[in-house]
Design an enzyme around this catalytic site. Structure first.
Site, PDB file in Angstrom:
ATOM      1  N   GLU A 144       0.847  -1.276   0.169  1.00  0.00           N
ATOM      2  CA  GLU A 144       0.025   0.190   0.243  1.00  0.00           C
ATOM      3  C   GLU A 144       0.946   1.375   0.062  1.00  0.00           C
ATOM      4  O   GLU A 144       1.859   1.507   0.758  1.00  0.00           O
ATOM      5  CB  GLU A 144      -0.923   0.012   1.307  1.00  0.00           C
ATOM      6  CG  GLU A 144      -1.787   1.240   1.455  1.00  0.00           C
ATOM      7  CD  GLU A 144      -2.583   1.296   2.416  1.00  0.00           C
ATOM      8  OE1 GLU A 144      -3.469   1.955   2.692  1.00  0.00           O
ATOM      9  OE2 GLU A 144      -2.360   0.397   3.573  1.00  0.00           O
ATOM     10  N   LYS A 195     -10.444   1.312  -1.716  1.00  0.00           N
ATOM     11  CA  LYS A 195     -10.311   1.034  -0.251  1.00  0.00           C
ATOM     12  C   LYS A 195     -11.700   1.502   0.199  1.00  0.00           C
ATOM     13  O   LYS A 195     -11.913   2.500   0.238  1.00  0.00           O
ATOM     14  CB  LYS A 195      -9.019   1.688   0.368  1.00  0.00           C
ATOM     15  CG  LYS A 195      -8.989   1.025   1.914  1.00  0.00           C
ATOM     16  CD  LYS A 195      -7.768   1.827   2.394  1.00  0.00           C
ATOM     17  CE  LYS A 195      -7.275   1.434   3.840  1.00  0.00           C
ATOM     18  NZ  LYS A 195      -6.163   1.908   4.487  1.00  0.00           N
ATOM     19  N   CYS A 200      -5.253  -3.108   3.387  1.00  0.00           N
ATOM     20  CA  CYS A 200      -4.839  -2.993   4.841  1.00  0.00           C
ATOM     21  C   CYS A 200      -5.990  -2.950   5.670  1.00  0.00           C
ATOM     22  O   CYS A 200      -6.662  -4.091   5.893  1.00  0.00           O
ATOM     23  CB  CYS A 200      -4.183  -1.425   4.815  1.00  0.00           C
ATOM     24  SG  CYS A 200      -3.357  -1.381   6.398  1.00  0.00           S
TER      25      CYS A 200
END
Length: 522
Positions: free
Chosen positions: A264, A339, A373
């Site tokens: 990321e 995300k 993440c």
């Protein structure tokens, strides 16, 4: 029982007929001791010798299984035993058919308890797989049902057998061998008074069945994954960053890898020249590099023949900032994932908005999903992917402390177990003293597996040395996921109580309507 000679599972021979007849007569004594004629057995051996199996104990036929291949659509689920066997002539056998149909299986009463039936069923499954047939289908007796017919319907009876509230020697055995009931049949086998002429239509699905054998571009059973543990460092220019990207793509592709995963926000060093703008504006300025980097990744995916998950990068669209990961396929196409859950610090420092789309991506090496993440810490997202058939989950991450890293790691391992998939995580290490909000990083990249006998005991396929720039490369076998799903010690996807709860995605909000609730003006 004392056994003097080894138990032998083999193909039936015509010389076995007298022993087969004697064993069958004993096995079916409750319905008149029915037996096949020698001519019938001879015909089966002529048209389909591979499908006729027996178990021999001390030189005697102790158990037997007979099968034919049928074009199942020609019969459908509503048929009788006479229909499927062509009035017992076996003219319905079709070598070009798609289903292995079980027309007989029995065990001599003297040899019951030795699990000979299980050996025959396992051999049938192996035959079905080797012949690339869709499934095994058979009509099954329910000989104990007559004792309960005044209390329950056949459907209720079958459900109680499934729940082990009733033991039916035939049906219980079939269900324990991974068969399921497709339908209840009436008048399937006339004369079966114990079953009151009812029967179960049973099926075992071949999870390895392929509709058409492809000569090229066949799905890969074993996939090679490369993961980059990226060292954060200052780069003198955009070209220097691209050079480092290409170095890793080149190195991992040399090992004939199918995928490479970057971390990321691996391109954060490029924010250094915007540090004077403040955190939020510097992040927006970094987004200016996203499209040129994606184009470089696209070129590398094609030229190095590898599918690339590009870590993540900022994207500005309609005034909003998103954290986006790209899938760059080696065939020249691409997709993106935004995300969904920005962390509180990402919202406060950079003003990141969450995405709203979650879809699986098809590649030439399996169906994959991407979570960035913090997303992996929300079990619902990975479960949505699992429901879409995702086999590989890629998680680029960026964590600054061991606490943060362990949240990502533990949750990624949980996602692999509960969703019966492989999960790869890739993080960055090192520090960036000249970039605000990106001071330090901690990572130990890894590839995680489900937890069962076919996988490593610690459920870790490979892992990097903590806080060291390196790559890890490992092979994962997608066929093992099919076996786990059907036959695992536990089956977390199949055993969900969908009668009790469900998981669903909400529709997009209608922004044309005013928010809030109306109030009574009185």
């Amino acid at each position: 029982m004392t056994i003097e000679q080894p138990i032998e599972l083999r193909h039936l021979q015509l010389e076995d007929y007298l022993g087969l007849k004697a064993a069958m007569k004993e096995a079916y004594s409750d319905i008149g001791g029915l037996t096949w004629s020698e001519a019938a057995i001879q015909k089966l051996l002529e048209i389909f010798p591979e499908g006729q199996l027996c178990v021999v104990v001390d030189g005697k036929v102790a158990a037997c299984a007979l099968t034919i291949i049928v074009d199942y659509d020609s019969f459908g689920d509503t048929h009788t035993y006479a229909d499927i066997t062509g009035q017992y002539s076996f003219d319905t056998h079709d070598p070009r058919g798609d289903v292995l149909y079980g027309i007989e299986v029995f065990v001599h009463p003297s040899y019951r308890g030795m699990r000979l039936g299980r050996r025959l069923y396992d051999a049938r499954k192996e035959l079905c797989e080797n012949l690339n047939l869709r499934s095994i289908v058979a009509g099954g007796r329910i000989p104990i049902y007559s004792k309960y017919s005044d209390k329950m319907t056949p459907r209720e009876y079958i459900e109680k057998v499934r729940l082990k509230e009733i033991y039916d020697s035939t049906l219980t055995f079939q269900l324990s061998n991974d068969f399921h009931v497709r339908k209840i049949l009436r008048d399937y086998l006339p004369g079966d008074t114990s079953s009151l002429d009812y029967a179960t239509l049973l099926e075992w699905n071949n999870i390895y069945f392929e509709k058409k054998q492809l000569l090229i571009k066949r799905p890969k059973p074993v996939v090679r994954i490369g993961v980059v543990q990226w060292q954060m460092r200052q780069f003198d220019s955009f070209d220097a960053l691209v050079e480092q990207i290409e170095f890793f793509v080149d190195a991992v592709s040399d090992y004939k890898s199918d995928f490479i995963l970057f971390p990321e926000l691996f391109n954060a060093p490029l924010m250094a020249e915007f540090n004077h703008l403040g955190e939020a504006n510097a992040f927006r300025a970094l987004a200016g590099f996203t499209e040129p980097i994606r184009e470089k990744f696209m070129a590398f995916a094609v030229s190095y023949n590898i599918n690339i998950i590009t870590g993540s990068m900022p994207l500005v669209e309609d005034g909003k900032v998103y954290n986006v990961s790209y899938l760059c396929r080696r065939n020249g196409s691409w997709d993106e994932f935004r995300k969904i859950h920005p962390t509180p610090s990402e919202v406060d420092s950079w003003g990141i908005s969450g995405g709203r789309t979650l879809k699986a991506f098809d590649t030439d090496a399996g169906r994959i999903g991407i979570l960035i993440c913090y997303d992996v810490e929300f079990p619902e997202l990975a479960r949505f992917y699992a429901d879409q058939g995702v086999q590989l989950l890629f998680v680029p991450f960026l964590t600054d402390t061991q606490n943060g890293y362990n949240r990502v790691r533990r949750c990624a391992q949980a996602r692999a177990i509960e969703n019966e998939c492989f999960v790869a995580i890739a993080g960055a290490v090192g520090n960036l003293p000249k970039v605000n909000n990106m001071d330090i990083q901690y990572a130990q990249s890894a590839i995680f597996t489900p937890s069962d006998f076919a996988f490593p005991t610690n459920s870790i396929k490979a892992e990097a040395t903590p806080n060291t720039e390196m790559t890890i490369i490992a092979d994962v076998d997608l066929e093992l996921l099919k076996e786990l799903h059907e036959y695992g010690s536990v089956r977390t996807l199949k055993d969900r109580r969908l009668d009790l709860y469900e998981l669903r995605m909400l529709p997009e909000p209608d922004t044309s309507k005013p928010s809030g609730t109306s109030r009574d003006p009185r």
